[in-house]
Design an enzyme around this catalytic site. Structure first.
Site, PDB file in Angstrom:
ATOM      1  N   THR A 165       0.827  -1.210   0.000  1.00  0.00           N
ATOM      2  CA  THR A 165       0.000   0.000   0.000  1.00  0.00           C
ATOM      3  C   THR A 165       0.864   1.264   0.000  1.00  0.00           C
ATOM      4  OG1 THR A 165      -0.160  -0.132   2.407  1.00  0.00           O
ATOM      5  CG2 THR A 165      -1.974  -1.084   1.148  1.00  0.00           C
ATOM      6  N   ASP A 166       2.128   1.115  -0.359  1.00  0.00           N
ATOM      7  CA  ASP A 166       3.038   2.253  -0.434  1.00  0.00           C
ATOM      8  C   ASP A 166       2.591   3.192  -1.554  1.00  0.00           C
ATOM      9  OD1 ASP A 166       5.281   3.957  -0.627  1.00  0.00           O
ATOM     10  OD2 ASP A 166       6.654   2.351  -0.097  1.00  0.00           O
TER      11      ASP A 166
END
Lengths: 394, 394
Positions: free
Chosen positions: A339-340
């Site tokens: 989820t960067d």
């Protein structure tokens, strides 16, 4: 939130140590200063009085080959592990660095230093050389007369520090985010002295997309009338705090993810009415604005600009990532957060593919959690066994 | 790049129409103005002289129930379909709107209008009411005395336009990005008059993460000393073009994806040396900066601020998305781009789940391509058959 839990756990641990007589605190570290004197940058420019802060844990062996270098993230400093005092919080990667931990300080000599142009120059714990430093030739702060520095310059300063400590080989070079970029730059610069590389939430290339995001991060500083082209250190001048806070807020939101701020909902602070007044705010904005302003007071706007540029100059001496890492003989463990929103998973998959094409032993591991990019800073504990295995494999 | 291909294809089509005698151009549309007089906003404030631009294609049937409303994205206007002249480019969704196309203007009466506080107020084609408009009470531009407007206000203005045209039902309400938000706001406000909703690259909720991103978008404007709290219309004052350009650049980068700018690589413009001079730039930055400045000259900074606020006020009259859409009886086709960096896939999955929990027929479709968020603006052609099927299903 995980951050709060971590802080609570950290406080509980401190209390426990105090409560149990005879249970000695073993994680105290000391912040030291490396005075390097004159330093020639890759651009050819010379810094007359280089000094940076650093800290170590563990003991260097006689061969000088059990060292680990931990490089910090964009808004971090050398405080990756240990505590400066028993009642102080631990470093950001303390969950994986320490006696008996994944990066075991009973076995490794672990070093972490403040970068050049470090952002936290006014926090009282960071020792760096940058635009705030005094130029001995003029007796005044350098400001934007300070020479541009690159990620490779960060590495050259760390190399001089490691040389001064007697380090001959790095069993591991690692770090999160900008720390990952430094680890990769190390692997390019000194392939013959590195056994393992573990870039966490990083990228193998700063591409045009990322060049522009770094520019977006810093744009508010340049727009703040108090910035004055970097010349704001004289008495009576205000630093560009509003611009710096806006810049830090972008970094902060970009480095998190939706769940990290979900608790604010669409609440509106007492007395505010954003549906009727243009200047009024939602609670979620207010909280992040205040946190950003607090950080701005411990930071410096020109340092921010030099730091974004150093990131833009990642692997700038090489035509490609492939060319930069062609001589690496290390094992690689690439760790990425799915989820960067900064260094998206794709960047890490591309780095892995580049390494594998070059025949390097390389693996990709995911670090998960509610914090997006920052999972790689505060959410590393669950990966401890995998990191230990990486470090102990023959 | 796909955009270039699209432009080339559009030009080729124009050339073909000119070259073949007797092949009439059927896609000419006319920009019209809806003069609505006094308009009461949801906040209670009154706009004395509301006017907005719009365009239509196709013919409304006697029952007034074959209408389609297309709402535009953040930096868009009513030009979703057709051409204003044979040698002019087509609207942004022309690939799916027109005679015989997915949204078939031989069958539907398609309407698209400029929103309140539209960004492109200085482009010569957009007709809107906002801070640039003259306040009849003072004879001067409203500036930040203009009342705050919400997404729901956009819908109420469109409702008055549709009423004036005789529209009784919407066979479809749709739009990309902010257009998707308007489609959803429509479904909440007038559930009884809507057959189908097709939100493209949108979100069902503006959560704290998105509240803060919208704030980040606009921050450079507030920092520009020429903004003067919105009071920059007087003769002799410069508008805050630098801040507005920086704001538009954030939107532009956020709405794209890595491949969209890959062609610039790490090239450096002639005479620039970012490795040695802090003020120098990479080519990827220069190109995006220039594009943003060109757009800034056709836009207005205060309109940008009011527009971000209207987005923050999405579904602001309801406690939750679930509550807002509880009365919807429409069929839903949610279209999302997996590489969207603004309204990430998760937002759309959550909207789908909300609709399905409420028992609504709803489906999620992906639009792919190299442009991230903008796939939903310029990459819709491959979805034409799916959209046609959605519109013709009994």
């Amino acid at each position: 939130m995980r951050l709060r839990l971590l802080l609570a756990a950290a406080l509980a641990a401190v209390t426990l140590c105090r409560a149990v007589p005879g249970l000695a605190q073993t994680d105290i570290v000391e912040k030291r200063i490396f005075e390097a004197g004159e330093h020639r940058l890759r651009s050819g420019a010379t810094l007359p009085g280089l000094r940076i802060g650093y800290q170590t844990a563990g003991t260097l062996n006689a061969a000088g080959d059990n060292a680990v270098l931990v490089a910090h993230f964009f808004s971090g400093n050398s405080h990756a592990f240990g505590r400066y005092a028993a009642d102080q919080p631990p470093g950001y990667w303390d969950a994986i660095i320490g006696p008996g931990k994944a990066i075991d300080t009973d076995r490794f000599f672990v070093v972490s230093s403040d970068t050049l142009v470090n952002l936290n120059v006014r926090d009282g714990r960071t020792v760096t050389t940058g635009p705030v430093s005094v130029n001995p030739a003029t007796g005044r702060n350098w400001g934007t007369d300070f020479p541009v520095v690159s990620m490779r310059d960060f590495i050259e300063v760390q190399k001089r520090l490691l040389d001064s400590l007697g380090v001959k080989r790095l069993a591991l070079v690692t770090g999160p985010s900008m720390g990952a970029l430094q680890a990769i730059e190390w692997a390019a610069a000194y392939p013959e002295m590195i056994d393992r590389v573990m870039p966490v939430i990083g990228t193998g290339a700063v591409d045009p997309w990322m060049l522009n995001w770094l520019d977006i991060w810093e744009a508010p500083i340049r727009l703040d009338p108090n910035w004055r082209n970097g010349d704001y250190y004289a008495a009576g001048r205000e630093p560009p705090l509003a611009g710096l806070a806006a810049a830090l807020k972008i970094v902060s939101v970009h480095a998190q993810d939706r769940p990290a701020m979900a608790r604010f909902g669409r609440a509106v602070p007492e007395g505010q009415d954003p549906a009727r007044r243009l200047g009024d705010r939602f609670e979620a904005e207010r909280v992040l604005d205040e946190a950003a302003m607090a950080r701005a007071r411990a930071s410096d706007a020109n340092h921010f600009l030099y730091l974004t540029r150093a990131n833009q100059l990642f692997l700038n001496d090489y035509p490609s990532t492939e060319a930069a890492l062609g001589r690496s003989q290390a094992r690689w463990l690439v760790i990425a957060s799915p989820t960067d929103r900064v260094f998206m998973l794709d960047y890490n998959r591309e780095l892995l593919a580049t390494l594998q094409r070059a025949g390097r032993p390389a693996e990709l591991l995911e670090v998960t959690g509610p914090l997006g990019h920052l999972n790689g800073v505060v959410g590393m504990a669950p990966l401890a066994d995998r990191i230990r295995a990486f470090l102990t494999a023959p």
